[in-house]
Design an enzyme around this catalytic site. Sequence first.
Site, PDB file in Angstrom:
ATOM      1  CD  GLU A   1      11.059  12.715  11.155  1.00 23.62           C
ATOM      2  OE1 GLU A   1       9.922  12.311  11.445  1.00 23.62           O
ATOM      3  OE2 GLU A   1      11.901  12.016  10.569  1.00 23.62           O
TER       4      GLU A   1
ATOM      5  CE  LYS B   1      -1.488   2.892   2.749  1.00 22.62           C
ATOM      6  NZ  LYS B   1      -1.411   4.149   1.979  1.00 22.62           N
TER       7      LYS B   1
ATOM      8  CB  CYS C   1      13.467   8.494   8.151  1.00 20.84           C
ATOM      9  SG  CYS C   1      14.404   7.498   6.980  1.00 20.84           S
TER      10      CYS C   1
ATOM     11  N   GLY D   1       3.110   4.599  13.327  1.00 19.82           N
ATOM     12  CA  GLY D   1       3.803   3.327  13.576  1.00 19.82           C
ATOM     13  C   GLY D   1       3.361   2.675  14.879  1.00 19.82           C
TER      14      GLY D   1
ATOM     15  N   GLY E   1       7.150   4.984   8.101  1.00 17.81           N
ATOM     16  CA  GLY E   1       6.349   6.198   8.222  1.00 17.81           C
ATOM     17  C   GLY E   1       6.619   6.875   9.550  1.00 17.81           C
ATOM     18  CB  SER E   2       4.785   9.529  11.263  1.00 20.02           C
ATOM     19  OG  SER E   2       3.510   8.940  11.264  1.00 20.02           O
ATOM     20  CB  THR E   3       7.320   8.005  15.772  1.00 26.21           C
ATOM     21  OG1 THR E   3       8.626   8.046  15.187  1.00 26.21           O
ATOM     22  CG2 THR E   3       7.395   7.273  17.105  1.00 26.21           C
TER      23      THR E   3
ATOM     24  CD  GLU F   1      13.672   0.702   9.020  1.00 28.46           C
ATOM     25  OE1 GLU F   1      14.132   1.682   9.637  1.00 28.46           O
ATOM     26  OE2 GLU F   1      14.290  -0.357   8.878  1.00 28.46           O
TER      27      GLU F   1
HETATM   28  P1  NDP Z   1       2.718   8.462   7.817  1.00 30.97           P
HETATM   29  O1  NDP Z   1       3.000   7.687   9.031  1.00 30.97           O
HETATM   30  O2  NDP Z   1       1.646   9.451   7.854  1.00 30.97           O
HETATM   31  O3  NDP Z   1       2.356   7.482   6.596  1.00 30.97           O
HETATM   32  C1  NDP Z   1       3.146   6.382   6.244  1.00 30.97           C
HETATM   33  C2  NDP Z   1       2.281   5.376   5.546  1.00 30.97           C
HETATM   34  O4  NDP Z   1       1.310   4.907   6.477  1.00 30.97           O
HETATM   35  C3  NDP Z   1       1.491   5.936   4.358  1.00 30.97           C
HETATM   36  O5  NDP Z   1       1.316   4.931   3.388  1.00 30.97           O
HETATM   37  C4  NDP Z   1       0.154   6.270   5.000  1.00 30.97           C
HETATM   38  O6  NDP Z   1      -0.889   6.327   4.056  1.00 30.97           O
HETATM   39  C5  NDP Z   1       0.000   5.091   5.952  1.00 30.97           C
HETATM   40  N1  NDP Z   1      -0.911   5.298   7.067  1.00 30.97           N
HETATM   41  C6  NDP Z   1      -1.391   6.466   7.572  1.00 30.97           C
HETATM   42  N2  NDP Z   1      -2.246   6.211   8.594  1.00 30.97           N
HETATM   43  C7  NDP Z   1      -2.294   4.855   8.736  1.00 30.97           C
HETATM   44  C8  NDP Z   1      -2.975   3.981   9.615  1.00 30.97           C
HETATM   45  N3  NDP Z   1      -3.798   4.434  10.571  1.00 30.97           N
HETATM   46  N4  NDP Z   1      -2.789   2.651   9.494  1.00 30.97           N
HETATM   47  C9  NDP Z   1      -1.960   2.161   8.543  1.00 30.97           C
HETATM   48  N5  NDP Z   1      -1.289   2.945   7.664  1.00 30.97           N
HETATM   49  C10 NDP Z   1      -1.441   4.274   7.769  1.00 30.97           C
HETATM   50  O7  NDP Z   1       4.101   9.052   7.395  1.00 30.97           O
HETATM   51  P2  NDP Z   1       4.398   9.978   6.176  1.00 30.97           P
HETATM   52  O8  NDP Z   1       3.877   9.375   4.923  1.00 30.97           O
HETATM   53  O9  NDP Z   1       3.970  11.333   6.562  1.00 30.97           O
HETATM   54  O10 NDP Z   1       5.998   9.860   6.084  1.00 30.97           O
HETATM   55  C11 NDP Z   1       6.803  10.647   6.824  1.00 30.97           C
HETATM   56  C12 NDP Z   1       7.311   9.902   8.035  1.00 30.97           C
HETATM   57  O11 NDP Z   1       7.920   8.676   7.661  1.00 30.97           O
HETATM   58  C13 NDP Z   1       8.364  10.687   8.755  1.00 30.97           C
HETATM   59  O12 NDP Z   1       8.105  10.728  10.120  1.00 30.97           O
HETATM   60  C14 NDP Z   1       9.640   9.901   8.477  1.00 30.97           C
HETATM   61  O13 NDP Z   1      10.628  10.045   9.424  1.00 30.97           O
HETATM   62  C15 NDP Z   1       9.162   8.529   8.329  1.00 30.97           C
HETATM   63  N6  NDP Z   1      10.063   7.765   7.483  1.00 30.97           N
HETATM   64  C16 NDP Z   1      10.895   6.844   8.027  1.00 30.97           C
HETATM   65  C17 NDP Z   1      11.813   6.166   7.267  1.00 30.97           C
HETATM   66  C18 NDP Z   1      12.729   5.123   7.840  1.00 30.97           C
HETATM   67  O14 NDP Z   1      13.253   4.317   7.099  1.00 30.97           O
HETATM   68  N7  NDP Z   1      12.963   5.106   9.137  1.00 30.97           N
HETATM   69  C19 NDP Z   1      11.930   6.425   5.849  1.00 30.97           C
HETATM   70  C20 NDP Z   1      10.993   7.400   5.366  1.00 30.97           C
HETATM   71  C21 NDP Z   1      10.095   8.039   6.172  1.00 30.97           C
HETATM   72  P3  NDP Z   1      -1.368   7.753   3.474  1.00 30.97           P
HETATM   73  O15 NDP Z   1      -0.133   8.508   3.136  1.00 30.97           O
HETATM   74  O16 NDP Z   1      -2.154   7.389   2.294  1.00 30.97           O
HETATM   75  O17 NDP Z   1      -2.151   8.399   4.557  1.00 30.97           O
END
Ligand code: NDP
Length: 483
Positions: free
Chosen positions: A386, A178, A287, A236, A231-233, A253
Amino acid sequence: MSYSGPTELYIDGEWTSADDETTIETLNPATEEVYTTVAKAGEKDVEHAVSAAKRAVDRDSEWRQLAPGERADYVREFSAALDSMRDEIVLTESYDNGKTPFEAQIDVETAINTFQYYAGWADKIEGETIPVPGDRLDYTRREPIGVTGHVVPWNYPFQLAGRSLAPALACGNSLVVKPSSTTPLTALYYAKAAEEADLPDGVINVIPGSGSDAGAALASHLDVDHIAFTGSTGVGKGVMESAANNITGITLELGGKGPNIVFEDADIEAAARGIHNGIFMNAGQMCWAGSRLLVHEDIHDEVLDLVATRAEQTPLGSGIDDDARMGPVVSESQRKEILEYIEIGKEEGGTLVTGGGIPSEKDRGYFVEPTVFTDVTNDMTIAREEIFGPVLSVVTFEDEEEAIEIANDSPYGLLAGVWTSDLTRAHTVAEYLDYGMVSVNEYPVTFPQTPFGGYKDSGYGREQGREAINEYTQVKNINVNLS
Ligand code: NDP
């Protein structure tokens, strides 16, 4: 440029619209215009994709019955198919995400290299024999986990999807991907590659959709055996709760607030280049961004001068602009959040050295100036949170001990940089840093061969390298009584 790539969901080897026919509009962040429209998966589509993936890894399925060498061949074919679409993927990523073609090229290259690397692993996943008392043979097998779910963010849509897809595939699992609804396009090229490599139906399913709907449904699905979330903490933590309820394996991650520590004995020119890449690459939406510069007080002025000059000279642009080195941020809401952090930085006493706003020459696109703050203390918001944008916070230190203390005083622990010409200091400081990755005299850097992941709030588990083979397999112990 008009878009002519894939726009439908890919489930069980078929391209399809969403069950309820809904779609997502994706914008080009450099023009603020709609780039294309993509099918938007809902809960029924997640159900459909997970059941296809489950059939694909049944014990009797074609995929499970392959010899490891045959699976390796599939992964190689898959990688070759991606390679044949390389230029198209680069441009699509650039238009969908806003990153420069220069940056998108690196992402696509890295993803293809990752598949090539894991193709090599597919027939080298070995168990062990274990010496036990008595007349017994005891051994382990590393088996596929089953259905793996991959939830991908918008900052590196193609590369981060590939990072978890490659080992999951090489280990013999099936995949449901996804991508972020903000950048849904390039993940669909993994579906195109699956078609071209003739992977069995259901092994790879790609379902763009929103996080709160399709993402949550995938993360909490009882038939998903492992979730790879980037994604975000905050999100996550929620995904981890769902995984806990289902006893599902998880790799997380998450975010970071990387310190680049520059000692007085460092090569300052090289450090300035690394600091610049570390915070302005991908417009700081990383990130592992080196968003904190910790610099020895004796060289503060010299380093700051070099870093600020480089920041001011960064060519801004995106899309077809080959000379650009920093693009817009991904969306209006992301830009608003970054500009709010800049205001907080000023209010809390940071000194703005350069940047701090929207570049005057850009009347369209979500651009933010490369921004540098100094006189920052580690308790200020811009040193703790961040920002996920091109904003560098400069903090000074007096000695090695204080540098380590400031670096570790963070909820995050992803990547830290150390700049020094003293080998003993490099290794000692690297050991004392509470970070999953430390890079000495370059920043940022990683390879498909090396483990990627964080300590503390930056995540759980590791992607890349041998470690990912452990993440995407499960161990079975077999004891045979020989007496
Ligand atoms: P989000 O956590 O908002 O989204 C990440 C993914 O999760 C997207 O596909 C999003 O979908 C999906 N998502 C959102 N809400 C839910 C939920 N309730 N249940 C399941 N999935 C969900 O992060 P961002 O997209 O804003 O990315 C930025 C963040 O990612 C930053 O905090 C960054 O540090 C972190 N990151 C970490 C990395 C690492 O390797 N450690 C690498 C890259 C980023 P949708 O976008 O469609 O809402």
